[in-house]
Design an enzyme around this catalytic site. Structure first.
Site, mmCIF file in Angstrom:
data_model
loop_
_atom_site.group_PDB
_atom_site.id
_atom_site.type_symbol
_atom_site.label_atom_id
_atom_site.label_comp_id
_atom_site.label_asym_id
_atom_site.label_seq_id
_atom_site.Cartn_x
_atom_site.Cartn_y
_atom_site.Cartn_z
ATOM 1 N N LYS A 88 -34.608 -23.226 36.359
ATOM 2 C CA LYS A 88 -33.306 -23.846 36.582
ATOM 3 C C LYS A 88 -33.279 -25.337 36.245
ATOM 4 C CE LYS A 88 -31.518 -20.628 40.050
ATOM 5 N NZ LYS A 88 -30.882 -20.488 41.385
ATOM 6 N N ASP A 130 -24.174 -21.158 41.565
ATOM 7 C CA ASP A 130 -24.660 -20.916 42.927
ATOM 8 C C ASP A 130 -23.800 -21.636 43.959
ATOM 9 O OD1 ASP A 130 -26.822 -19.261 42.314
ATOM 10 O OD2 ASP A 130 -28.180 -20.948 41.995
#
Length: 281
Positions: free
Chosen positions: A72, A109
């Site tokens: 990420k 997210d």
């Protein structure tokens, strides 16, 4: 948009991921018959080479990616643009490949957490607690910046982690107080508790759930329920699961990668539930 296109989740490990079930269900519901979503096992060392080959001979048709750990942060230097949301936590979980060859990074997210909470009726809280201090915890703080009016207490295992969480709080505009993990049961007095730790970490805390708990957001989905989530539900508390998060963060991913909206939330959740149930057979 019915011509052949493909997408995938990148990371390591990814063989367990439910993302293919969710995204492929969305493609079917949206009528994207030529689309397919799979998995690509990659570590940080292999990521740059993978991106260099994108669109090359024998590797056409990529539309975008979901990005999971440990990539990420590592993916950011390989992108042409990163959204403000992703930049705020230095983490990208969504990559869109545009028709003109650009690579755009985003983080679903954070809005996924907010949407999952809203679905359970949690839109504003006066204070909250976070269990853990890893990458998911920083996204939790970013989500709490949107829904929490007061202080967030983070329960961590080391002074270094405590310092990191306070720094994230300053960066995200959240008042963060840190406490030692040994006092983690005190978190349950908060109206919202977000558990961001690996499987098994919170099992010992299950016996400490109060008689009238608030809302627990446990980011795990397999195995489910966790001991903490089961105890929470048994006491009548509201529980938001990792599957709720996975589905709600996948919705904007599908919309951005395919260019089609709205993504079929109900069909995606049904596919995720079915895939989880099949694992227990």
């Amino acid at each position: 948009m019915s011509h052949n296109r493909k997408a995938a989740v990148l990371g390591s490990p990814v063989s367990h991921s439910l993302s293919p079930a969710l995204h492929n269900a969305a493609y079917r519901k949206l009528g994207l018959d030529g689309w397919h979503y799979g998995t690509v096992e990659l570590d940080e060392a292999a990521l740059p080479g993978f991106f260099e080959r994108l669109g090359g001979p024998g590797d056409p048709g990529w539309a975008g990616f979901s990005v999971t750990m440990p990539l990420k942060r590592a993916v950011i230097p390989l992108l042409d643009r990163v959204s403000d949301t992703a930049a705020s936590v230095e983490a990208v979980n969504t990559v869109v490949l545009t028709d003109d060859g650009r690579r755009l990074g985003d983080n679903s997210d954070i809005p996924g957490m907010v949407a999952a909470l809203a679905e359970r009726g949690v839109q504003r809280v006066e204070r909250a607690a976070v269990l853990g201090a890893g990458a998911t915890a920083s996204s939790a703080l970013a989500a709490l910046a949107r829904v929490c009016d007061g202080e967030v207490t983070a329960y961590v295992r080391s002074d270094a982690r405590a310092a990191e969480m306070r720094q994230w709080g300053e960066r995200l505009g959240v008042t963060v107080r840190t406490a030692d993990w040994g006092a983690a049961a005190e978190a349950f007095d908060a109206p919202l508790v977000i558990a961001t730790t690996p499987a098994g970490t919170t099992d010992a805390l299950a016996a400490s759930v109060p008689q009238r708990p608030g809302t627990l957001f446990d980011v795990l989905y397999d195995p489910w329920p966790t001991a903490l989530a089961a105890a929470w539900s048994a006491r009548g508390g509201a529980v938001v699961s990792g599957l709720d998060l996975l589905v709600h963060q996948a919705v904007p991913q599908v919309e951005q990668i395919t260019g089609r909206a709205p993504a079929p939330l109900a069909a995606m959740r049904e596919a995720g539930e079915a895939a989880l149930a099949a694992r227990s057979l």
